[in-house]
Design a protein around this motif. Sequence first.
Motif, PDB file in Angstrom:
ATOM      1  N   ASN A 170       0.835  -1.212   0.000  1.00 50.86           N
ATOM      2  CA  ASN A 170       0.000   0.000   0.000  1.00 50.86           C
ATOM      3  C   ASN A 170       0.866   1.256   0.000  1.00 50.86           C
ATOM      4  OD1 ASN A 170      -1.754  -2.120   0.373  1.00 50.86           O
ATOM      5  ND2 ASN A 170      -3.048  -1.052   1.853  1.00 50.86           N
ATOM      6  N   GLU A 171       1.935   1.241   0.805  1.00 54.21           N
ATOM      7  CA  GLU A 171       2.844   2.396   0.846  1.00 54.21           C
ATOM      8  C   GLU A 171       3.519   2.583  -0.511  1.00 54.21           C
ATOM      9  OE1 GLU A 171       5.140   0.978   4.190  1.00 54.21           O
ATOM     10  OE2 GLU A 171       4.296   2.541   5.495  1.00 54.21           O
ATOM     11  N   PHE A 172       3.886   1.487  -1.146  1.00 53.85           N
ATOM     12  CA  PHE A 172       4.535   1.574  -2.471  1.00 53.85           C
ATOM     13  C   PHE A 172       3.554   2.168  -3.488  1.00 53.85           C
ATOM     14  CE2 PHE A 172       7.462   0.790  -5.749  1.00 53.85           C
ATOM     15  CZ  PHE A 172       6.826   0.157  -6.814  1.00 53.85           C
ATOM     16  N   THR A 173       2.299   1.715  -3.434  1.00 53.89           N
ATOM     17  CA  THR A 173       1.287   2.210  -4.384  1.00 53.89           C
ATOM     18  C   THR A 173       1.046   3.697  -4.164  1.00 53.89           C
ATOM     19  OG1 THR A 173       0.268   0.027  -4.360  1.00 53.89           O
ATOM     20  CG2 THR A 173      -1.059   1.818  -5.213  1.00 53.89           C
ATOM     21  N   THR A 174       1.056   4.132  -2.905  1.00 54.48           N
ATOM     22  CA  THR A 174       0.891   5.569  -2.598  1.00 54.48           C
ATOM     23  C   THR A 174       2.046   6.364  -3.193  1.00 54.48           C
ATOM     24  OG1 THR A 174      -0.235   4.977  -0.537  1.00 54.48           O
ATOM     25  CG2 THR A 174       0.668   7.221  -0.700  1.00 54.48           C
ATOM     26  N   PHE A 175       3.265   5.806  -3.117  1.00 50.34           N
ATOM     27  CA  PHE A 175       4.448   6.460  -3.699  1.00 50.34           C
ATOM     28  C   PHE A 175       4.294   6.567  -5.213  1.00 50.34           C
ATOM     29  CE2 PHE A 175       8.760   7.691  -4.374  1.00 50.34           C
ATOM     30  CZ  PHE A 175       9.206   6.977  -5.477  1.00 50.34           C
ATOM     31  N   VAL A 176       3.815   5.498  -5.848  1.00 51.56           N
ATOM     32  CA  VAL A 176       3.640   5.515  -7.306  1.00 51.56           C
ATOM     33  C   VAL A 176       2.572   6.540  -7.696  1.00 51.56           C
ATOM     34  CG1 VAL A 176       2.904   4.176  -9.329  1.00 51.56           C
ATOM     35  CG2 VAL A 176       4.399   3.120  -7.611  1.00 51.56           C
ATOM     36  N   ALA A 177       1.485   6.583  -6.933  1.00 54.29           N
ATOM     37  CA  ALA A 177       0.413   7.557  -7.224  1.00 54.29           C
ATOM     38  C   ALA A 177       0.961   8.985  -7.097  1.00 54.29           C
ATOM     39  CB  ALA A 177      -0.770   7.346  -6.273  1.00 54.29           C
ATOM     40  N   ALA A 178       1.749   9.224  -6.050  1.00 55.30           N
ATOM     41  CA  ALA A 178       2.329  10.572  -5.865  1.00 55.30           C
ATOM     42  C   ALA A 178       3.273  10.894  -7.029  1.00 55.30           C
ATOM     43  CB  ALA A 178       3.087  10.629  -4.543  1.00 55.30           C
ATOM     44  N   SER A 179       3.982   9.895  -7.526  1.00 51.13           N
ATOM     45  CA  SER A 179       4.888  10.119  -8.668  1.00 51.13           C
ATOM     46  C   SER A 179       4.087  10.462  -9.918  1.00 51.13           C
ATOM     47  CB  SER A 179       5.735   8.871  -8.931  1.00 51.13           C
ATOM     48  OG  SER A 179       6.407   8.454  -7.758  1.00 51.13           O
ATOM     49  N   CYS A 180       2.929   9.813 -10.092  1.00 52.42           N
ATOM     50  CA  CYS A 180       2.051  10.136 -11.234  1.00 52.42           C
ATOM     51  C   CYS A 180       1.603  11.604 -11.141  1.00 52.42           C
ATOM     52  CB  CYS A 180       0.801   9.255 -11.214  1.00 52.42           C
ATOM     53  SG  CYS A 180       1.062   7.526 -11.647  1.00 52.42           S
ATOM     54  N   ILE A 181       1.222  12.005  -9.939  1.00 51.98           N
ATOM     55  CA  ILE A 181       0.713  13.377  -9.744  1.00 51.98           C
ATOM     56  C   ILE A 181       1.830  14.391  -9.992  1.00 51.98           C
ATOM     57  CG2 ILE A 181      -0.179  14.980  -7.979  1.00 51.98           C
ATOM     58  CD1 ILE A 181      -1.830  12.500  -6.940  1.00 51.98           C
ATOM     59  N   LEU A 182       3.040  14.068  -9.533  1.00 56.18           N
ATOM     60  CA  LEU A 182       4.187  14.960  -9.782  1.00 56.18           C
ATOM     61  C   LEU A 182       4.451  15.082 -11.275  1.00 56.18           C
ATOM     62  CD1 LEU A 182       6.834  14.045  -7.018  1.00 56.18           C
ATOM     63  CD2 LEU A 182       5.738  16.264  -7.422  1.00 56.18           C
ATOM     64  N   LEU A 183       4.396  13.943 -11.981  1.00 57.77           N
ATOM     65  CA  LEU A 183       4.606  13.961 -13.437  1.00 57.77           C
ATOM     66  C   LEU A 183       3.555  14.844 -14.098  1.00 57.77           C
ATOM     67  CD1 LEU A 183       5.882  12.817 -16.126  1.00 57.77           C
ATOM     68  CD2 LEU A 183       4.070  11.080 -16.034  1.00 57.77           C
ATOM     69  N   ASN A 184       2.288  14.645 -13.702  1.00 57.47           N
ATOM     70  CA  ASN A 184       1.198  15.409 -14.301  1.00 57.47           C
ATOM     71  C   ASN A 184       1.393  16.908 -14.072  1.00 57.47           C
ATOM     72  OD1 ASN A 184      -1.501  15.406 -15.620  1.00 57.47           O
ATOM     73  ND2 ASN A 184      -2.154  16.324 -13.658  1.00 57.47           N
ATOM     74  N   GLU A 185       1.758  17.265 -12.842  1.00 58.28           N
ATOM     75  CA  GLU A 185       1.918  18.691 -12.522  1.00 58.28           C
ATOM     76  C   GLU A 185       3.114  19.272 -13.267  1.00 58.28           C
ATOM     77  OE1 GLU A 185       1.801  18.712  -8.256  1.00 58.28           O
ATOM     78  OE2 GLU A 185      -0.391  18.444  -8.263  1.00 58.28           O
ATOM     79  N   SER A 186       4.177  18.509 -13.366  1.00 57.78           N
ATOM     80  CA  SER A 186       5.370  19.069 -14.050  1.00 57.78           C
ATOM     81  C   SER A 186       5.091  19.211 -15.548  1.00 57.78           C
ATOM     82  CB  SER A 186       6.584  18.187 -13.805  1.00 57.78           C
ATOM     83  OG  SER A 186       6.403  16.926 -14.421  1.00 57.78           O
ATOM     84  N   LEU A 187       4.373  18.261 -16.136  1.00 51.99           N
ATOM     85  CA  LEU A 187       4.091  18.370 -17.581  1.00 51.99           C
ATOM     86  C   LEU A 187       3.069  19.468 -17.843  1.00 51.99           C
ATOM     87  CD1 LEU A 187       4.044  14.616 -18.700  1.00 51.99           C
ATOM     88  CD2 LEU A 187       5.856  16.316 -19.000  1.00 51.99           C
ATOM     89  N   ARG A 188       2.111  19.628 -16.938  1.00 51.48           N
ATOM     90  CA  ARG A 188       1.090  20.664 -17.146  1.00 51.48           C
ATOM     91  C   ARG A 188       1.713  22.045 -17.010  1.00 51.48           C
ATOM     92  NH1 ARG A 188      -4.486  19.931 -14.120  1.00 51.48           N
ATOM     93  NH2 ARG A 188      -4.844  21.859 -15.233  1.00 51.48           N
ATOM     94  N   SER A 189       2.641  22.192 -16.066  1.00 50.10           N
ATOM     95  CA  SER A 189       3.215  23.537 -15.867  1.00 50.10           C
ATOM     96  C   SER A 189       4.157  23.895 -17.009  1.00 50.10           C
ATOM     97  CB  SER A 189       3.964  23.578 -14.526  1.00 50.10           C
ATOM     98  OG  SER A 189       4.991  22.600 -14.544  1.00 50.10           O
ATOM     99  N   SER A 190       4.591  22.878 -17.768  1.00 51.82           N
ATOM    100  CA  SER A 190       5.513  23.182 -18.890  1.00 51.82           C
ATOM    101  C   SER A 190       4.735  23.403 -20.183  1.00 51.82           C
ATOM    102  CB  SER A 190       6.485  22.006 -19.068  1.00 51.82           C
ATOM    103  OG  SER A 190       5.739  20.836 -19.421  1.00 51.82           O
ATOM    104  N   GLN A 191       3.374  23.235 -20.121  1.00 48.18           N
ATOM    105  CA  GLN A 191       2.590  23.446 -21.346  1.00 48.18           C
ATOM    106  C   GLN A 191       2.183  24.921 -21.454  1.00 48.18           C
ATOM    107  OE1 GLN A 191      -0.477  20.562 -20.690  1.00 48.18           O
ATOM    108  NE2 GLN A 191       0.653  18.888 -21.656  1.00 48.18           N
ATOM    109  N   PRO A 192       1.982  25.412 -22.734  1.00 44.56           N
ATOM    110  CA  PRO A 192       1.605  26.836 -22.919  1.00 44.56           C
ATOM    111  C   PRO A 192       0.222  27.122 -22.317  1.00 44.56           C
ATOM    112  CG  PRO A 192       1.476  25.596 -25.013  1.00 44.56           C
ATOM    113  CD  PRO A 192       2.095  24.666 -24.003  1.00 44.56           C
TER     114      PRO A 192
END
Lengths: 87, 87
Positions: free
Chosen positions: B65-87
């Motif tokens: 469960n802790e590992f899955t939470t880490f993966v979910a947080a990594s997905c959210i970080l990816l999403n936020e970093s890609l969204r902030s780099s879009q015009p």
Amino acid sequence: MSNLMDAIGMIYAIFHEHAGPDKKLNKAEVVKLVRKELGKGDSGKAAESFFKTMDDDKDGFVDFNEFTTFVAASCILLNESLRSSQP
Amino acid sequence: MSNLMDAIGMIYAIFHEHAGPDKKLNKAEVVKLVRKELGKGDSGKAAESFFKTMDDDKDGFVDFNEFTTFVAASCILLNESLRSSQP
């Protein structure tokens, strides 16, 4: 790319494939995603329950964080079901 | 198999590949996983911080469960970093 980065990339791509420019999933988009990705949700009732499960803040949309929470919960369900079936 | 089921299956497989029979990740197993899957954690410090981040209940192990939470947080970080780099 590593498997974990593949998996993270897939989760990102699946969401945005279905969410479109507003970057949120409405009910119709959830139905399409669930039907395509999970092969479920043909009946209105199943689609409704998937949407209710995902739309945590009940604003009528599923955002990326809510989708990721749904995926994490699905991982945990898979883990528990596979563990309970092992000797 | 659908992409989403692929991603969920990968997350399950990666965890259990590294966790072994006790179905938990100790620090050494986290270092190996992070190095292999994320290409990070070469320095002791980086490995330490990954382990601390994952081991939410501070019991000295990372469960699924802790590992899955880490993966979910990594997905959210990816999403936020890609969204902030879009015009």
